[in-house]
Motif scaffolding. Structure first.
Motif, mmCIF file in Angstrom:
data_model
loop_
_atom_site.group_PDB
_atom_site.id
_atom_site.type_symbol
_atom_site.label_atom_id
_atom_site.label_comp_id
_atom_site.label_asym_id
_atom_site.label_seq_id
_atom_site.Cartn_x
_atom_site.Cartn_y
_atom_site.Cartn_z
ATOM 1 N N ILE A 59 36.446 29.420 42.251
ATOM 2 C CA ILE A 59 35.982 29.971 43.516
ATOM 3 C C ILE A 59 34.292 29.923 43.757
ATOM 4 O O ILE A 59 33.922 30.158 42.738
ATOM 5 N N VAL A 60 34.062 29.253 44.845
ATOM 6 C CA VAL A 60 32.647 29.227 45.068
ATOM 7 C C VAL A 60 32.145 30.207 46.176
ATOM 8 O O VAL A 60 32.829 30.513 47.048
ATOM 9 N N ARG A 61 31.185 30.843 45.637
ATOM 10 C CA ARG A 61 30.511 31.938 46.680
ATOM 11 C C ARG A 61 28.932 31.510 46.733
ATOM 12 O O ARG A 61 28.449 30.699 45.975
ATOM 13 N N SER A 62 28.209 32.337 47.463
ATOM 14 C CA SER A 62 26.740 32.309 47.665
ATOM 15 C C SER A 62 26.017 32.015 46.458
ATOM 16 O O SER A 62 24.956 31.682 46.345
ATOM 17 N N ASP A 63 26.200 33.089 45.577
ATOM 18 C CA ASP A 63 25.660 33.048 44.522
ATOM 19 C C ASP A 63 26.322 32.306 43.191
ATOM 20 O O ASP A 63 25.825 32.349 42.045
ATOM 21 N N GLY A 64 27.120 31.457 43.432
ATOM 22 C CA GLY A 64 27.853 30.312 42.263
ATOM 23 C C GLY A 64 28.962 30.047 42.517
ATOM 24 O O GLY A 64 29.725 30.583 43.214
ATOM 25 N N LYS A 65 29.245 29.472 41.374
ATOM 26 C CA LYS A 65 30.809 28.927 41.078
ATOM 27 C C LYS A 65 31.310 29.776 40.203
ATOM 28 O O LYS A 65 30.889 29.778 38.888
ATOM 29 N N TYR A 66 32.428 30.231 40.230
ATOM 30 C CA TYR A 66 33.237 31.305 39.242
ATOM 31 C C TYR A 66 34.540 30.629 38.663
ATOM 32 O O TYR A 66 35.326 29.958 39.665
ATOM 33 N N GLN A 67 34.741 30.599 37.609
ATOM 34 C CA GLN A 67 36.191 29.880 36.893
ATOM 35 C C GLN A 67 36.881 31.263 36.674
ATOM 36 O O GLN A 67 36.362 32.122 36.005
ATOM 37 N N ILE A 68 38.077 31.368 36.980
ATOM 38 C CA ILE A 68 38.807 32.451 36.749
ATOM 39 C C ILE A 68 40.232 32.164 36.257
ATOM 40 O O ILE A 68 40.929 30.953 36.679
ATOM 41 N N ASP A 69 40.698 32.314 35.217
ATOM 42 C CA ASP A 69 41.624 32.186 34.345
ATOM 43 C C ASP A 69 43.047 32.166 35.023
ATOM 44 O O ASP A 69 43.695 31.288 35.204
ATOM 45 N N VAL A 70 43.358 33.130 35.797
ATOM 46 C CA VAL A 70 44.469 33.574 36.551
ATOM 47 C C VAL A 70 43.877 34.353 37.861
ATOM 48 O O VAL A 70 43.437 35.228 37.764
ATOM 49 N N TYR A 71 44.385 33.686 38.962
ATOM 50 C CA TYR A 71 44.042 34.156 40.305
ATOM 51 C C TYR A 71 45.225 34.583 41.129
ATOM 52 O O TYR A 71 46.004 33.951 41.074
ATOM 53 N N ALA A 72 45.348 35.735 41.793
ATOM 54 C CA ALA A 72 46.494 36.044 42.541
ATOM 55 C C ALA A 72 46.120 36.671 43.970
ATOM 56 O O ALA A 72 44.888 37.137 43.943
ATOM 57 N N GLU A 73 46.648 36.159 44.879
ATOM 58 C CA GLU A 73 46.624 36.746 46.235
ATOM 59 C C GLU A 73 47.792 37.274 46.906
ATOM 60 O O GLU A 73 48.689 36.478 46.769
ATOM 61 N N PHE A 74 47.965 38.505 47.530
ATOM 62 C CA PHE A 74 48.901 38.941 48.306
ATOM 63 C C PHE A 74 48.575 39.807 49.453
ATOM 64 O O PHE A 74 47.380 40.404 49.623
ATOM 65 N N VAL A 75 49.389 39.781 50.345
ATOM 66 C CA VAL A 75 49.382 40.522 51.601
ATOM 67 C C VAL A 75 50.190 42.181 51.492
ATOM 68 O O VAL A 75 51.166 42.077 51.143
ATOM 69 N N ALA A 76 49.341 43.001 51.499
ATOM 70 C CA ALA A 76 49.806 44.322 51.559
ATOM 71 C C ALA A 76 49.003 45.207 52.811
ATOM 72 O O ALA A 76 47.777 45.101 52.891
ATOM 73 N N LEU A 77 49.862 46.005 53.342
ATOM 74 C CA LEU A 77 49.287 46.769 54.652
ATOM 75 C C LEU A 77 48.544 46.318 55.350
ATOM 76 O O LEU A 77 47.477 46.678 55.826
#
Length: 196
Positions: A59-77
């Motif tokens: 994941i790239v953000r303005s303050d750098g690149k991050y490596q995430i071992d496991v990432y999840a996204e879901f929609v709630a409310l």
């Protein structure tokens, strides 16, 4: 049974249950470990309409690149919830600094939840920091350590062939209970992710 207080029996049996040793580390490769945790998350999301999880996310953000071992996204409310999961295969207990680094990633990425799965336990400072910031801590152990007998003999023995215990389980402690997470029992993780 007539005249028996079921709550008293349950409380007594919980107090008498042997504790899983703290000085054990699961023998699991780093990739196998991350894929195990990813499979837990993937199974959790089956019930949701919009859910995705990935292993080794960048994941790239303005303050750098991050490596995430496991990432999840879901929609709630009506909103998108992002979850960052770190998998730590250490020999020593996880220190507070490791939990602080995850919390920093959560804030930088704009995530909502964080979890650390570790093959070792967690130091008291890590536990206190995680509780204060809503981060779940799960120790992954070999399933054989969850099999107990009422024998006075040592627990060093081979499991009987009829015992059906997963190779690995996650030990997750809430305020009141210790849960053993496995593919067919993910309710405590569901509670953490979807109901808080």
């Amino acid at each position: 049974m007539p005249g028996v207080d079921t709550q008293q029996m349950l409380t007594t049996s919980i107090k008498e249950m042997p504790k899983i040793p703290e000085d054990i580390n699961a023998e699991i490769t780093p990739v196998e470990f991350e894929k195990l945790v990813h499979s837990y998350l993937s199974n959790l999301g089956e019930e949701l309409k919009e859910f995705r999880s990935s292993h080794d996310e960048k994941i790239v953000r303005s303050d750098g690149k991050y490596q995430i071992d496991v990432y999840a996204e879901f929609v709630a409310l009506g909103g998108e919830i992002k979850v960052l999961i770190e998998c730590k295969r250490y020999k020593e207990k996880i220190k507070r600094e490791v939990v602080q680094l995850l919390f920093d990633k959560i804030r930088s990425i704009g995530a909502h939840k964080g979890m650390i799965f570790a093959t070792s336990g967690f130091q008291e400072g890590a536990i206190l920091y995680a509780k204060a910031h809503g981060i779940a801590l799960i120790r992954v152990i070999e399933g054989q350590f969850t099999y107990f007998t009422k024998s006075k003999e040592s627990q060093n023995f081979e499991l009987p062939p009829w015992v059906n215990i997963p190779k690995y389980v996650g030990e997750y402690e809430s305020e009141t209970f210790t849960y053993l997470i496995q593919h067919d029992y993910l309710d405590p993780l569901k509670e953490f992710l979807f109901n808080k």
